[in-house]
Scaffold this motif. Structure first.
Motif, mmCIF file in Angstrom:
data_model
loop_
_atom_site.group_PDB
_atom_site.id
_atom_site.type_symbol
_atom_site.label_atom_id
_atom_site.label_comp_id
_atom_site.label_asym_id
_atom_site.label_seq_id
_atom_site.Cartn_x
_atom_site.Cartn_y
_atom_site.Cartn_z
ATOM 1 N N VAL A 22 5.023 -4.798 0.441
ATOM 2 C CA VAL A 22 4.555 -5.170 1.770
ATOM 3 C C VAL A 22 3.713 -4.046 2.378
ATOM 4 C CG1 VAL A 22 5.261 -5.862 4.093
ATOM 5 C CG2 VAL A 22 6.556 -6.668 2.119
ATOM 6 N N SER A 23 4.107 -2.800 2.133
ATOM 7 C CA SER A 23 3.367 -1.657 2.688
ATOM 8 C C SER A 23 1.933 -1.627 2.179
ATOM 9 C CB SER A 23 4.082 -0.351 2.336
ATOM 10 O OG SER A 23 5.373 -0.291 2.913
ATOM 11 N N VAL A 24 1.735 -1.991 0.916
ATOM 12 C CA VAL A 24 0.382 -2.002 0.351
ATOM 13 C C VAL A 24 -0.530 -2.909 1.170
ATOM 14 C CG1 VAL A 24 -0.984 -2.755 -1.638
ATOM 15 C CG2 VAL A 24 1.073 -1.378 -1.990
ATOM 16 N N ARG A 25 0.001 -4.046 1.611
ATOM 17 C CA ARG A 25 -0.791 -4.992 2.387
ATOM 18 C C ARG A 25 -1.162 -4.445 3.766
ATOM 19 N NH1 ARG A 25 -0.202 -10.536 1.149
ATOM 20 N NH2 ARG A 25 -1.114 -10.912 3.206
ATOM 21 N N LEU A 26 -0.392 -3.496 4.268
ATOM 22 C CA LEU A 26 -0.625 -2.977 5.614
ATOM 23 C C LEU A 26 -1.465 -1.706 5.619
ATOM 24 C CD1 LEU A 26 2.887 -3.511 7.248
ATOM 25 C CD2 LEU A 26 0.934 -5.065 7.141
ATOM 26 N N ILE A 27 -1.901 -1.269 4.451
ATOM 27 C CA ILE A 27 -2.756 -0.083 4.354
ATOM 28 C C ILE A 27 -4.172 -0.550 4.052
ATOM 29 C CG2 ILE A 27 -3.192 2.058 3.104
ATOM 30 C CD1 ILE A 27 -0.202 2.205 2.507
ATOM 31 N N ASP A 28 -5.019 -0.526 5.065
ATOM 32 C CA ASP A 28 -6.394 -1.012 4.893
ATOM 33 C C ASP A 28 -7.433 0.091 4.988
ATOM 34 O OD1 ASP A 28 -6.062 -0.458 7.532
ATOM 35 O OD2 ASP A 28 -6.575 -2.459 8.275
ATOM 36 N N ASP A 29 -6.980 1.329 5.151
ATOM 37 C CA ASP A 29 -7.899 2.466 5.249
ATOM 38 C C ASP A 29 -7.287 3.626 4.491
ATOM 39 O OD1 ASP A 29 -9.661 4.477 5.860
ATOM 40 O OD2 ASP A 29 -9.744 4.037 8.013
ATOM 41 N N ALA B 152 -8.580 6.662 4.124
ATOM 42 C CA ALA B 152 -8.976 7.976 4.620
ATOM 43 C C ALA B 152 -7.720 8.787 4.945
ATOM 44 C CB ALA B 152 -9.850 7.838 5.857
ATOM 45 N N PRO B 153 -7.683 10.077 4.606
ATOM 46 C CA PRO B 153 -6.488 10.890 4.856
ATOM 47 C C PRO B 153 -5.988 10.820 6.293
ATOM 48 C CG PRO B 153 -8.023 12.095 3.478
ATOM 49 C CD PRO B 153 -8.731 10.847 3.905
ATOM 50 N N SER B 154 -6.898 10.839 7.251
ATOM 51 C CA SER B 154 -6.477 10.792 8.648
ATOM 52 C C SER B 154 -5.830 9.449 8.980
ATOM 53 C CB SER B 154 -7.680 11.024 9.564
ATOM 54 O OG SER B 154 -8.698 10.054 9.313
ATOM 55 N N ALA B 155 -6.350 8.352 8.399
ATOM 56 C CA ALA B 155 -5.780 7.034 8.652
ATOM 57 C C ALA B 155 -4.414 6.891 7.993
ATOM 58 C CB ALA B 155 -6.731 5.953 8.139
ATOM 59 N N LEU B 156 -4.270 7.420 6.776
ATOM 60 C CA LEU B 156 -2.974 7.363 6.107
ATOM 61 C C LEU B 156 -1.926 8.154 6.873
ATOM 62 C CD1 LEU B 156 -3.996 7.769 2.349
ATOM 63 C CD2 LEU B 156 -3.254 5.680 3.511
ATOM 64 N N ALA B 157 -2.316 9.315 7.384
ATOM 65 C CA ALA B 157 -1.374 10.164 8.111
ATOM 66 C C ALA B 157 -0.851 9.486 9.371
ATOM 67 C CB ALA B 157 -2.032 11.496 8.466
ATOM 68 N N ALA B 158 -1.630 8.577 9.926
ATOM 69 C CA ALA B 158 -1.244 7.904 11.168
ATOM 70 C C ALA B 158 -0.607 6.540 10.926
ATOM 71 C CB ALA B 158 -2.466 7.746 12.074
ATOM 72 N N ASN B 159 -0.469 6.137 9.671
ATOM 73 C CA ASN B 159 0.038 4.808 9.350
ATOM 74 C C ASN B 159 1.480 4.895 8.849
ATOM 75 O OD1 ASN B 159 0.501 2.192 8.525
ATOM 76 N ND2 ASN B 159 -1.457 1.964 7.485
ATOM 77 N N PRO B 160 2.470 4.368 9.602
ATOM 78 C CA PRO B 160 3.875 4.406 9.149
ATOM 79 C C PRO B 160 4.082 3.700 7.816
ATOM 80 C CG PRO B 160 3.715 3.747 11.460
ATOM 81 C CD PRO B 160 2.323 3.725 10.917
ATOM 82 N N ALA B 161 3.235 2.716 7.506
ATOM 83 C CA ALA B 161 3.397 1.992 6.242
ATOM 84 C C ALA B 161 3.197 2.914 5.047
ATOM 85 C CB ALA B 161 2.416 0.822 6.178
ATOM 86 N N TRP B 162 2.349 3.934 5.188
ATOM 87 C CA TRP B 162 2.117 4.883 4.103
ATOM 88 C C TRP B 162 3.383 5.679 3.798
ATOM 89 C CZ3 TRP B 162 -0.369 6.209 0.016
ATOM 90 C CH2 TRP B 162 -0.430 7.528 -0.419
ATOM 91 N N TYR B 163 4.065 6.125 4.848
ATOM 92 C CA TYR B 163 5.305 6.878 4.657
ATOM 93 C C TYR B 163 6.415 5.973 4.129
ATOM 94 C CZ TYR B 163 2.745 10.226 7.489
ATOM 95 O OH TYR B 163 1.784 11.084 7.963
ATOM 96 N N ALA B 164 6.406 4.719 4.568
ATOM 97 C CA ALA B 164 7.380 3.763 4.043
ATOM 98 C C ALA B 164 7.167 3.547 2.552
ATOM 99 C CB ALA B 164 7.262 2.438 4.796
ATOM 100 N N LEU B 165 5.920 3.456 2.125
ATOM 101 C CA LEU B 165 5.602 3.276 0.706
ATOM 102 C C LEU B 165 6.108 4.450 -0.125
ATOM 103 C CD1 LEU B 165 2.232 2.036 -0.732
ATOM 104 C CD2 LEU B 165 3.300 4.078 -1.654
ATOM 105 N N LEU B 166 5.834 5.657 0.331
ATOM 106 C CA LEU B 166 6.245 6.840 -0.425
ATOM 107 C C LEU B 166 7.765 6.963 -0.502
ATOM 108 C CD1 LEU B 166 3.683 9.489 0.906
ATOM 109 C CD2 LEU B 166 3.598 8.231 -1.248
ATOM 110 N N LEU B 167 8.432 6.818 0.655
ATOM 111 C CA LEU B 167 9.885 6.982 0.692
ATOM 112 C C LEU B 167 10.584 5.876 -0.086
ATOM 113 C CD1 LEU B 167 12.382 8.443 1.745
ATOM 114 C CD2 LEU B 167 12.221 7.072 3.840
ATOM 115 N N ALA B 168 10.162 4.629 0.126
ATOM 116 C CA ALA B 168 10.814 3.508 -0.546
ATOM 117 C C ALA B 168 10.577 3.546 -2.051
ATOM 118 C CB ALA B 168 10.305 2.194 0.037
#
Length: 304
Positions: free
Chosen positions: A173-180, A182-198
């Motif tokens: 599900v997190s993959v679907r919520l990451i549409d950018d 760019a490092p700055s966009a990933l850092a601000a997106n909780p879905a990115w951290y959810a993907l890594l942790l999960a």
């Protein structure tokens, strides 16, 4: 859909290699999340090759998730157990029962129904709270793994397997919520951290479940955790749909594919099937009623 099925082939083959490596690694403490077990398993070439296949599988899965609905991708991932069963039968000389060959056919039929009825992925990003909910779910998976070591054997295997499946579902599900990207966009997106942790937690839980619990129980929990929840999120919040008028065949295909995968749950760890066959081999030829291979229940093994 081709990418989703290719991903299933990769992960199904990787399971055979990783399971043998996990079982060969010396057991550590009774904790549900055993980081040292992961490190010990990674010293073996089979596990490393399996990880490489997992990486390729994940790349193919991402392509599929960005193209077709989550329910189709997750059904394909569950169907990787059919691949594992076939690989174990031909490479590791594991005997498949008639019921299990039937289950392989059922999985294939279910995937065919999904493939014929699948529509484009939904364009919705869901409610604003969804990325934070995914991050919370990832933390819940980690906590569940930490307390699982205190549970009895079968309950521990179920919690570890379901936790691993839920973690993989959070990744999808997190993959679907990451549409950018760019490092700055990933850092601000909780879905990115959810993907890594999960993702990291799911691998730890699955490795521990392979070594310490009933393979059938753990794998059944994983299949349920990685399919039903993400599919519902995709349909309810992300706008996933089927082709016009084909919702019922898609739903039936999903249920059939998952049910077939559950019937093949013992192949979540191919090395256990090999152990079953090896222990049954000296008894073959005695005839019915003497503990031959045909009387052994799927997934039987020590509870660790």
């Amino acid at each position: 859909m081709i990418c989703a099925l290719s991903s299933a082939v990769c992960i199904g083959t990787a399971s055979v290699l990783q399971a043998v490596a996990a079982r060969a690694a010396k057991p550590g403490t009774g904790s549900g999340v055993d980081v040292t077990l992961q490190l010990r398993a990674m010293r073996q070439w089979r596990y490393l090759v399996g990880l490489a296949l997992d990486g390729l599988s994940f790349a193919l899965q991402i392509v599929a998730l960005l193209t077709i609905p989550i329910y189709a991708v997750e059904a394909s991932q569950a169907a990787s157990l059919a691949v594992t069963a076939v690989v174990a039968a031909h490479v590791l000389k594991v005997r498949l029962r008639g019921l299990e060959w039937t289950a392989v056919g059922v999985v294939s039929a279910g995937l065919a129904m999904i493939g014929l009825s699948v529509g484009p992925e939904g364009e919705s990003q869901g409610p604003p709270a969804l990325p934070y909910a995914l991050l919370g779910a990832a933390f819940a998976v980690l906590v569940a793994g930490a307390v699982a070591g205190r549970l009895p054997g079968r309950a521990r295997a179920l919690v570890l397997g379901f936790g691993a499946g839920t973690g993989f579902g959070v990744v999808s599900v997190s993959v679907r919520l990451i549409d950018d990207l760019a490092p700055s966009a990933l850092a601000a997106n909780p879905a990115w951290y959810a993907l890594l942790l999960a993702g990291g937690t799911a691998f730890l839980l699955l490795t521990s479940a392979f070594q310490r619990g009933s393979v059938t129980t753990a794998t059944a929990g994983m299949v349920v955790g990685e399919t039903i929840g993400p599919a519902l999120v995709g349909v309810v919040w992300l706008g996933d749909r089927t082709r016009e008028g084909l919702a019922v065949p898609a739903a039936v295909g999903f249920v059939v594919a998952v049910a077939g995968a559950l019937a093949l749950a013992r192949f979540g760890e191919a090395s256990d099937a090999v152990t079953d066959e090896a222990s049954a081999a000296p008894r073959r030829g005695r005839g019915p009623g003497h503990g031959g291979a045909g009387t052994r229940a799927p997934g039987d093994h020590r509870e660790g």
